[in-house]
Scaffold this motif. Structure first.
Motif, mmCIF file in Angstrom:
data_model
loop_
_atom_site.group_PDB
_atom_site.id
_atom_site.type_symbol
_atom_site.label_atom_id
_atom_site.label_comp_id
_atom_site.label_asym_id
_atom_site.label_seq_id
_atom_site.Cartn_x
_atom_site.Cartn_y
_atom_site.Cartn_z
ATOM 1 N N ARG A 1 -1.130 4.737 -32.719
ATOM 2 C CA ARG A 1 -2.266 5.678 -32.725
ATOM 3 C C ARG A 1 -2.732 6.055 -31.326
ATOM 4 O O ARG A 1 -3.561 6.934 -31.173
ATOM 5 C CB ARG A 1 -3.444 5.058 -33.479
ATOM 6 C CG ARG A 1 -3.143 4.807 -34.935
ATOM 7 C CD ARG A 1 -4.346 4.283 -35.658
ATOM 8 N NE ARG A 1 -4.801 3.014 -35.092
ATOM 9 C CZ ARG A 1 -5.538 2.139 -35.733
ATOM 10 N NH1 ARG A 1 -5.939 2.392 -36.962
ATOM 11 N NH2 ARG A 1 -5.894 1.019 -35.167
ATOM 12 N N ARG A 2 -2.234 5.297 -30.329
ATOM 13 C CA ARG A 2 -2.626 5.500 -28.927
ATOM 14 C C ARG A 2 -4.137 5.390 -28.725
ATOM 15 O O ARG A 2 -4.739 6.152 -27.980
ATOM 16 C CB ARG A 2 -2.110 6.821 -28.396
ATOM 17 C CG ARG A 2 -0.598 6.847 -28.377
ATOM 18 C CD ARG A 2 -0.073 8.110 -27.824
ATOM 19 N NE ARG A 2 1.380 8.049 -27.868
ATOM 20 C CZ ARG A 2 2.150 8.632 -27.001
ATOM 21 N NH1 ARG A 2 1.637 9.334 -26.036
ATOM 22 N NH2 ARG A 2 3.447 8.520 -27.114
ATOM 23 N N THR A 3 -4.708 4.424 -29.405
ATOM 24 C CA THR A 3 -6.138 4.157 -29.284
ATOM 25 C C THR A 3 -6.364 2.648 -29.263
ATOM 26 O O THR A 3 -5.515 1.867 -29.701
ATOM 27 C CB THR A 3 -6.938 4.745 -30.465
ATOM 28 O OG1 THR A 3 -6.475 4.152 -31.680
ATOM 29 C CG2 THR A 3 -6.812 6.253 -30.539
ATOM 30 N N TYR A 4 -7.534 2.280 -28.755
ATOM 31 C CA TYR A 4 -7.959 0.885 -28.764
ATOM 32 C C TYR A 4 -8.958 0.659 -29.882
ATOM 33 O O TYR A 4 -9.838 1.497 -30.122
ATOM 34 C CB TYR A 4 -8.662 0.521 -27.451
ATOM 35 C CG TYR A 4 -7.753 0.201 -26.307
ATOM 36 C CD1 TYR A 4 -7.305 -1.099 -26.097
ATOM 37 C CD2 TYR A 4 -7.367 1.183 -25.403
ATOM 38 C CE1 TYR A 4 -6.479 -1.407 -25.031
ATOM 39 C CE2 TYR A 4 -6.544 0.888 -24.326
ATOM 40 C CZ TYR A 4 -6.106 -0.409 -24.149
ATOM 41 O OH TYR A 4 -5.292 -0.715 -23.096
ATOM 42 N N THR A 5 -8.846 -0.465 -30.549
ATOM 43 C CA THR A 5 -9.948 -1.004 -31.336
ATOM 44 C C THR A 5 -10.744 -1.838 -30.361
ATOM 45 O O THR A 5 -10.186 -2.708 -29.681
ATOM 46 C CB THR A 5 -9.438 -1.884 -32.494
ATOM 47 O OG1 THR A 5 -8.666 -1.076 -33.380
ATOM 48 C CG2 THR A 5 -10.590 -2.537 -33.235
ATOM 49 N N ARG A 6 -12.043 -1.549 -30.256
ATOM 50 C CA ARG A 6 -12.896 -2.258 -29.302
ATOM 51 C C ARG A 6 -13.992 -2.990 -30.054
ATOM 52 O O ARG A 6 -14.511 -2.488 -31.046
ATOM 53 C CB ARG A 6 -13.500 -1.267 -28.314
ATOM 54 C CG ARG A 6 -12.445 -0.674 -27.390
ATOM 55 C CD ARG A 6 -12.923 0.532 -26.626
ATOM 56 N NE ARG A 6 -13.862 0.212 -25.574
ATOM 57 C CZ ARG A 6 -13.943 0.877 -24.433
ATOM 58 N NH1 ARG A 6 -13.137 1.892 -24.174
ATOM 59 N NH2 ARG A 6 -14.833 0.540 -23.530
ATOM 60 N N GLN A 7 -14.313 -4.184 -29.555
ATOM 61 C CA GLN A 7 -15.379 -4.971 -30.182
ATOM 62 C C GLN A 7 -16.143 -5.739 -29.120
ATOM 63 O O GLN A 7 -15.537 -6.337 -28.212
ATOM 64 C CB GLN A 7 -14.790 -5.940 -31.207
ATOM 65 C CG GLN A 7 -15.853 -6.728 -31.949
ATOM 66 C CD GLN A 7 -15.279 -7.568 -33.067
ATOM 67 O OE1 GLN A 7 -14.167 -7.360 -33.537
ATOM 68 N NE2 GLN A 7 -16.055 -8.547 -33.512
ATOM 69 N N VAL A 8 -17.468 -5.716 -29.240
ATOM 70 C CA VAL A 8 -18.329 -6.539 -28.389
ATOM 71 C C VAL A 8 -18.584 -7.843 -29.133
ATOM 72 O O VAL A 8 -18.928 -7.837 -30.324
ATOM 73 C CB VAL A 8 -19.661 -5.816 -28.079
ATOM 74 C CG1 VAL A 8 -20.604 -6.753 -27.328
ATOM 75 C CG2 VAL A 8 -19.404 -4.548 -27.278
ATOM 76 N N PHE A 9 -18.404 -8.945 -28.432
ATOM 77 C CA PHE A 9 -18.664 -10.267 -28.989
ATOM 78 C C PHE A 9 -19.986 -10.757 -28.390
ATOM 79 O O PHE A 9 -20.034 -11.169 -27.222
ATOM 80 C CB PHE A 9 -17.510 -11.226 -28.678
ATOM 81 C CG PHE A 9 -16.231 -10.826 -29.368
ATOM 82 C CD1 PHE A 9 -15.941 -11.290 -30.636
ATOM 83 C CD2 PHE A 9 -15.341 -9.949 -28.768
ATOM 84 C CE1 PHE A 9 -14.770 -10.905 -31.291
ATOM 85 C CE2 PHE A 9 -14.173 -9.559 -29.397
ATOM 86 C CZ PHE A 9 -13.893 -10.037 -30.669
#
Length: 141
Positions: A56-64
């Motif tokens: 998909r050429r994208t990042y899944t991003r998450q703040v911990f």
């Protein structure tokens, strides 16, 4: 931030609450660092990690949220279109000893964050790799 030049580069101590990614990029700009290897440990608050999906050429991003131990940060500083860029991955540990890891997009120093920037002695340049969708090293060999 406190820092000291050492034989192979710099050691840096980020103080509680300081921005790690922005601080490293500012340090690289200020000291005209064209390439360095990055290693760090300590603690981080509210880290933002990412996972790259090549299809998909994208990042899944998450703040911990909260305070985490930095078990390892490893990566590099290079240049892209004349600007310093940081490519680092982090593994962070929780109070229950579980871990999370991925590309480090942001976070603030916890109790401390101790960084070693090892200067590589030759400029590293990144350019877009159209097949992968990321700015990757361009090496002469």
């Amino acid at each position: 931030m406190q820092w000291q030049a050492v034989r192979e580069g710099y050691v840096i101590r980020f103080l509680h609450g300081e921005d790690l990614v922005g601080g490293l990029l500012d340090f690289a700009r200020t000291h005209a660092i064209e390439s360095a290897w990055v290693n760090a440990l300590g603690a981080i608050a509210d880290p933002e990690l990412g996972y790259y999906h090549q299809d998909r050429r994208t990042y899944t991003r998450q703040v911990f949220a909260g305070e985490w131990e930095i078990t390892a940060i490893v990566g590099n500083l290079a240049r892209h279109e004349g600007e310093s860029v940081l490519h680092v991955h982090a593994t962070i540990g929780a109070v229950d000893f579980s871990t999370r890891g991925g590309h480090l997009f942001g976070g603030k120093a916890g109790a401390t964050c101790e960084v070693f920037l090892r200067l590589l002695g030759a400029p590293l340049e990144r350019k877009l790799d159209p097949e992968i969708g990321l700015n990757l090293w361009t090496l002469p060999g």
